[in-house]
Design a protein around this motif. Structure first.
Motif, PDB file in Angstrom:
ATOM      1  N   VAL A 255     -47.818 -13.926 -14.175  1.00 16.87           N
ATOM      2  CA  VAL A 255     -46.223 -13.610 -15.459  1.00 16.87           C
ATOM      3  C   VAL A 255     -46.487 -12.828 -15.676  1.00 16.87           C
ATOM      4  O   VAL A 255     -44.701 -12.354 -16.553  1.00 16.87           O
ATOM      5  CB  VAL A 255     -46.972 -14.871 -16.108  1.00 16.87           C
ATOM      6  CG1 VAL A 255     -46.766 -15.572 -17.516  1.00 16.87           C
ATOM      7  CG2 VAL A 255     -48.097 -16.141 -15.595  1.00 16.87           C
ATOM      8  N   ASN A 256     -47.085 -11.968 -16.397  1.00 16.54           N
ATOM      9  CA  ASN A 256     -46.399 -10.570 -16.489  1.00 16.54           C
ATOM     10  C   ASN A 256     -45.542  -9.757 -16.001  1.00 16.54           C
ATOM     11  O   ASN A 256     -44.667  -9.189 -16.517  1.00 16.54           O
ATOM     12  CB  ASN A 256     -47.996  -9.524 -17.437  1.00 16.54           C
ATOM     13  CG  ASN A 256     -48.766  -9.708 -18.599  1.00 16.54           C
ATOM     14  OD1 ASN A 256     -48.634 -10.779 -18.773  1.00 16.54           O
ATOM     15  ND2 ASN A 256     -50.278  -9.681 -18.250  1.00 16.54           N
ATOM     16  N   GLU A 257     -45.839  -9.890 -14.612  1.00 16.97           N
ATOM     17  CA  GLU A 257     -45.239  -8.887 -14.002  1.00 16.97           C
ATOM     18  C   GLU A 257     -43.415  -9.917 -13.764  1.00 16.97           C
ATOM     19  O   GLU A 257     -42.481  -9.382 -14.084  1.00 16.97           O
ATOM     20  CB  GLU A 257     -45.523  -8.798 -12.147  1.00 16.97           C
ATOM     21  CG  GLU A 257     -44.209  -8.799 -11.250  1.00 16.97           C
ATOM     22  CD  GLU A 257     -43.923  -6.724 -11.964  1.00 16.97           C
ATOM     23  OE1 GLU A 257     -42.670  -6.580 -11.698  1.00 16.97           O
ATOM     24  OE2 GLU A 257     -44.886  -6.125 -12.368  1.00 16.97           O
ATOM     25  N   MET A 258     -43.579 -10.725 -14.051  1.00 16.27           N
ATOM     26  CA  MET A 258     -42.413 -11.605 -13.672  1.00 16.27           C
ATOM     27  C   MET A 258     -41.909 -11.839 -15.622  1.00 16.27           C
ATOM     28  O   MET A 258     -40.622 -12.038 -15.684  1.00 16.27           O
ATOM     29  CB  MET A 258     -42.778 -13.747 -13.793  1.00 16.27           C
ATOM     30  CG  MET A 258     -41.153 -14.066 -14.205  1.00 16.27           C
ATOM     31  SD  MET A 258     -41.680 -16.150 -13.323  1.00 16.27           S
ATOM     32  CE  MET A 258     -43.247 -16.151 -14.936  1.00 16.27           C
ATOM     33  N   ALA A 259     -42.855 -11.602 -16.428  1.00 17.45           N
ATOM     34  CA  ALA A 259     -41.352 -11.119 -17.603  1.00 17.45           C
ATOM     35  C   ALA A 259     -40.666 -10.376 -18.205  1.00 17.45           C
ATOM     36  O   ALA A 259     -39.819 -10.190 -18.643  1.00 17.45           O
ATOM     37  CB  ALA A 259     -43.108 -11.116 -18.984  1.00 17.45           C
ATOM     38  N   LYS A 260     -41.305  -9.397 -17.254  1.00 19.85           N
ATOM     39  CA  LYS A 260     -39.792  -7.776 -17.259  1.00 19.85           C
ATOM     40  C   LYS A 260     -38.484  -8.296 -17.051  1.00 19.85           C
ATOM     41  O   LYS A 260     -37.105  -7.872 -16.993  1.00 19.85           O
ATOM     42  CB  LYS A 260     -40.571  -6.856 -16.276  1.00 19.85           C
ATOM     43  CG  LYS A 260     -42.126  -6.318 -16.520  1.00 19.85           C
ATOM     44  CD  LYS A 260     -42.218  -5.426 -14.776  1.00 19.85           C
ATOM     45  CE  LYS A 260     -43.823  -5.235 -15.819  1.00 19.85           C
ATOM     46  NZ  LYS A 260     -44.519  -3.862 -14.844  1.00 19.85           N
ATOM     47  N   SER A 261     -37.944  -9.544 -15.944  1.00 19.83           N
ATOM     48  CA  SER A 261     -37.658  -9.535 -16.278  1.00 19.83           C
ATOM     49  C   SER A 261     -36.555 -10.826 -17.148  1.00 19.83           C
ATOM     50  O   SER A 261     -35.170 -11.512 -17.311  1.00 19.83           O
ATOM     51  CB  SER A 261     -37.372 -10.296 -14.748  1.00 19.83           C
ATOM     52  OG  SER A 261     -38.068 -11.844 -14.353  1.00 19.83           O
ATOM     53  N   TRP A 262     -37.050 -11.418 -18.095  1.00 23.55           N
ATOM     54  CA  TRP A 262     -36.945 -11.882 -18.703  1.00 23.55           C
ATOM     55  C   TRP A 262     -35.902 -11.640 -19.888  1.00 23.55           C
ATOM     56  O   TRP A 262     -36.196 -10.238 -20.206  1.00 23.55           O
ATOM     57  CB  TRP A 262     -38.166 -12.520 -19.980  1.00 23.55           C
ATOM     58  CG  TRP A 262     -39.122 -13.757 -19.223  1.00 23.55           C
ATOM     59  CD1 TRP A 262     -38.539 -14.454 -17.827  1.00 23.55           C
ATOM     60  CD2 TRP A 262     -40.005 -14.255 -19.244  1.00 23.55           C
ATOM     61  NE1 TRP A 262     -39.617 -15.278 -17.538  1.00 23.55           N
ATOM     62  CE2 TRP A 262     -40.674 -14.966 -18.343  1.00 23.55           C
ATOM     63  CE3 TRP A 262     -41.399 -13.754 -19.806  1.00 23.55           C
ATOM     64  CZ2 TRP A 262     -41.754 -15.451 -18.355  1.00 23.55           C
ATOM     65  CZ3 TRP A 262     -42.109 -14.389 -20.483  1.00 23.55           C
ATOM     66  CH2 TRP A 262     -42.676 -15.145 -18.806  1.00 23.55           C
ATOM     67  N   LYS A 263     -35.158 -12.214 -20.188  1.00 22.27           N
ATOM     68  CA  LYS A 263     -34.060 -11.745 -21.613  1.00 22.27           C
ATOM     69  C   LYS A 263     -33.855 -12.250 -23.076  1.00 22.27           C
ATOM     70  O   LYS A 263     -34.045 -13.685 -22.804  1.00 22.27           O
ATOM     71  CB  LYS A 263     -31.592 -11.494 -20.241  1.00 22.27           C
ATOM     72  CG  LYS A 263     -32.797 -10.649 -19.127  1.00 22.27           C
ATOM     73  CD  LYS A 263     -30.603 -10.793 -18.101  1.00 22.27           C
ATOM     74  CE  LYS A 263     -30.980 -10.608 -17.447  1.00 22.27           C
ATOM     75  NZ  LYS A 263     -29.266  -9.984 -16.731  1.00 22.27           N
ATOM     76  N   ASP A 264     -33.876 -11.493 -24.062  1.00 25.14           N
ATOM     77  CA  ASP A 264     -33.386 -12.188 -25.073  1.00 25.14           C
ATOM     78  C   ASP A 264     -32.536 -12.745 -25.603  1.00 25.14           C
ATOM     79  O   ASP A 264     -33.255 -14.139 -25.997  1.00 25.14           O
ATOM     80  CB  ASP A 264     -33.339 -11.135 -26.037  1.00 25.14           C
ATOM     81  CG  ASP A 264     -35.437 -10.385 -25.903  1.00 25.14           C
ATOM     82  OD1 ASP A 264     -36.138 -10.624 -25.948  1.00 25.14           O
ATOM     83  OD2 ASP A 264     -34.430  -8.996 -26.678  1.00 25.14           O
TER      84      ASP A 264
END
Length: 331
Positions: A255-264
């Motif tokens: 999940v932490n790795e996936m979170a790197k692609s999340w945009k504000d």
């Protein structure tokens, strides 16, 4: 070969529009009179990354359908599957294919009506939206998976694959139920990200909510596994890696790795629907997980609580806000 698309929203309009542009005999159906009138007046405008286009198409209201068709595409939201079947079934030829282009696990409903060899499930990875009546947009080329629930490749499925290849990259799968379950995990993630008017980057910035998301996805994957789903890897994660049999450290790292692609500035589809007063597909996606959990004796307290909260948001008895995650955490 005549084809009919029930629902000319982002999925049906973009894929069907590509087929129409490729020269296939397409009829489109929609209940939104403003959308229909805009397309009749100005054509269907489709923004796609490879080559945006505007095409004149045959679009009708449900009571205006004429003739019989060789392939029927169901492209409505899952809430309206039964209505779409009532609309399309009288207009299908004897051996016509019926294709679900929807979120959720809808092919079994279609199969009850037309049988296994005439039912095709389709899984779509293509972010898309309606800009305005008659105007659809996607920023990705997209990828399609198609298949029968029984996993066999029939001549009709091969024909469908060949024509869809004219629209976008298409792959025949002998595991379409597993593909749909894999996508369902991501659809459920969208509901998790729709409790507040913020992006996942904000709602899951803290360790507590990041762990909450891990536990939520573990429920969804556990139910799918118990139901016999053979998951496939997604671009974002491989669902079996999120099963609770794996160490929590491994699941958090995913999940932490996936979170790197999340945009504000990203907002999930269910959130936009809630804000616009549109009923979400929760009853046919998130609720499906809860019901399958009951059948397989897999506890789903987070899914069940989230489902209740989404219903309350839809009904106006709950407000969007970060406090909703605190309440979900306490469940």
């Amino acid at each position: 070969m005549r084809m009919i698309v029930i629902g000319t929203g982002p999925i049906g309009g973009i894929i069907g529009g590509r087929l129409a542009r490729a020269g296939y005999d397409m009829t489109f159906v929609d209940v939104d009179k403003e959308h229909v009138e805009a397309i009749r007046a100005n054509g269907l405008r489709v923004d796609v990354p490879d080559s945006p286009f505007n095409i004149s198409i045959n679009i009708v209201l449900p009571n205006e359908i004429q003739g019989k068709f060789d392939i029927g595409f169901i492209a409505v939201r899952s809430n309206y599957t039964l209505d779409a079947l009532v609309t399309v079934l009288p207009h299908l030829n004897e051996n016509a294919l019926l294709v679900s282009m929807q979120n959720g696990i809808n092919p079994p409903l279609l199969q009850q009506q037309v049988g296994a060899d005439r039912t095709v499930g389709m899984a779509i990875r293509m972010g898309c939206r309606r800009i305005a009546p008659g105007h659809l947009h996607t920023a990705t080329r997209g990828h399609l998976y198609i298949g029968h629930l029984h996993g066999k490749t029939t001549p009709q499925l091969q024909t469908l694959h060949k024509l869809l290849e004219a629209a976008m990259e298409t792959e025949i799968s002998d595991n379409i139920l597993g593909v749909l379950w894999s996508k369902l995990t991501y659809t459920c993630l969208g509901f998790f990200g729709s409790l507040a008017d913020v992006s996942l980057a904000t709602s899951c910035a803290g360790a507590a909510n990041r762990r909450l998301l891990v536990d939520f996805l573990a429920e969804v994957v556990s139910v799918g596994t118990a139901a016999g789903a053979r998951f496939i890897p997604l671009a974002e994660y491989n669902p079996p890696d999120l099963h609770p049999c794996n160490p929590i450290e491994k699941r958090l790292a995913i999940v932490n790795e996936m979170a790197k692609s999340w945009k504000d500035d990203d907002r999930k589809g269910p959130l936009r629907q809630i804000q616009n007063g549109i009923k979400t597909e929760a009853e046919f996606t998130l609720a499906y997980v809860v019901h399958q959990g009951e059948k397989t004796n897999i506890p789903t307290p987070l899914c069940r609580k989230l489902l209740t909260m989404i219903h309350e948001l839809e009904g106006g008895t709950r407000q969007l806000g970060m406090k909703n995650y605190d309440e979900l955490y306490r469940s």
